[in-house]
Design an enzyme around this catalytic site. Structure first.
Site, mmCIF file in Angstrom:
data_model
loop_
_atom_site.group_PDB
_atom_site.id
_atom_site.type_symbol
_atom_site.label_atom_id
_atom_site.label_comp_id
_atom_site.label_asym_id
_atom_site.label_seq_id
_atom_site.Cartn_x
_atom_site.Cartn_y
_atom_site.Cartn_z
ATOM 1 N N THR A 50 3.669 62.307 82.951
ATOM 2 C CA THR A 50 2.314 62.062 82.873
ATOM 3 C C THR A 50 1.733 61.469 81.669
ATOM 4 O OG1 THR A 50 0.020 63.384 83.667
ATOM 5 C CG2 THR A 50 1.666 64.550 82.021
ATOM 6 N N ASN A 51 0.397 61.819 81.568
ATOM 7 C CA ASN A 51 -0.337 61.099 80.047
ATOM 8 C C ASN A 51 -1.365 61.932 79.907
ATOM 9 O OD1 ASN A 51 -2.858 59.869 81.361
ATOM 10 N ND2 ASN A 51 -1.257 58.849 82.558
#
Ligand code: CTP
Length: 192
Positions: A6-7
């Site tokens: 993810t980020n």
């Protein structure tokens, strides 16, 4: 079932845009990641998604009849080529994960959108902000792109402020440091 890619994006900018549109009286659908922990925006229809693929399908299902699409999502450009069914156990030595490209959602929208749909994308850069973002605007056939430089204080992930440059085919306009709610209002002012 244990680990994923993810980020740092929190969804704050997208939620601020949804709120600004709702306050102007728009009928708003907010595509929101299931990992997002922000409070709901009142009078907005929330559609949850988890993966970049889910978001692509949600955009196809909800955006084509809209008057405007604002894509503030930090969509992953790559996903693991294989998703493990069981926990991946450690072993000696290095480990590599094969990645494959996700669909570029805005590129698809740019190629398939009806004439009346106004498309606003976002762009995050660490250098050559206007040049790189204008290239994205043209490549994906957007009407407007909201660009920010991650290295400028007060811009970027998690914070409540942003420093953006709004770019259209008519040129670039840099806005001062302001809250994400005010940036959202400025964006809606430009396309409403
Ligand atoms: N976007 C998208 N689908 C993706 C990736 C991004 O629709 N798979 C959208 C984002 O929501 C954003 C815009 O495209 O509105 C950003 O454009 P992009 O070219 O992906 O920017 P970067 O990810 O910053 O590009 P790069 O990684 O090449 O710097």
């Amino acid at each position: 079932p244990v680990r994923y890619l993810t980020n740092h994006s929190t969804g704050k900018m997208g939620y601020a845009v949804a709120r600004a549109c709702m306050l102007r009286g728009a009928d708003v659908t907010l595509l929101s990641s299931t990992s997002c922990t922000l409070p709901d925006v009142p009078f907005v229809k929330k559609v949850p998604f988890t993966t970049a693929k889910d978001l692509f399908e949600a955009v196809q299902a909800h955006a084509m009849d809209a008057d405007a699409l604002v894509m503030a999502a930090a969509v992953a450009d790559y996903r693991p080529a294989n998703v493990a069914v069981d926990k991946v156990k450690k072993h000696d030595g290095e480990m590599n994960i094969a990645l494959e490209r996700t669909d570029d959602i805005l590129a698809w929208v740019g190629a398939h959108k009806p004439e009346k749909l106004f498309v606003c994308g976002f762009s995050m850069e660490t250098r050559d902000l206007v040049e790189n973002s204008t290239a994205k605007l043209n490549k994906k056939n957007m009407d407007m792109i909201v660009a920010n430089n991650l290295k400028v204080p007060g811009a970027g992930f998690g914070v409540d402020t942003n420093v953006v440059t709004i770019i259209t085919r008519n040129g670039a306009e840099q806005l001062p440091l302001q809250s994400k709610d005010d940036v959202a209002m400025a964006i809606v002012d430009r396309f409403a």
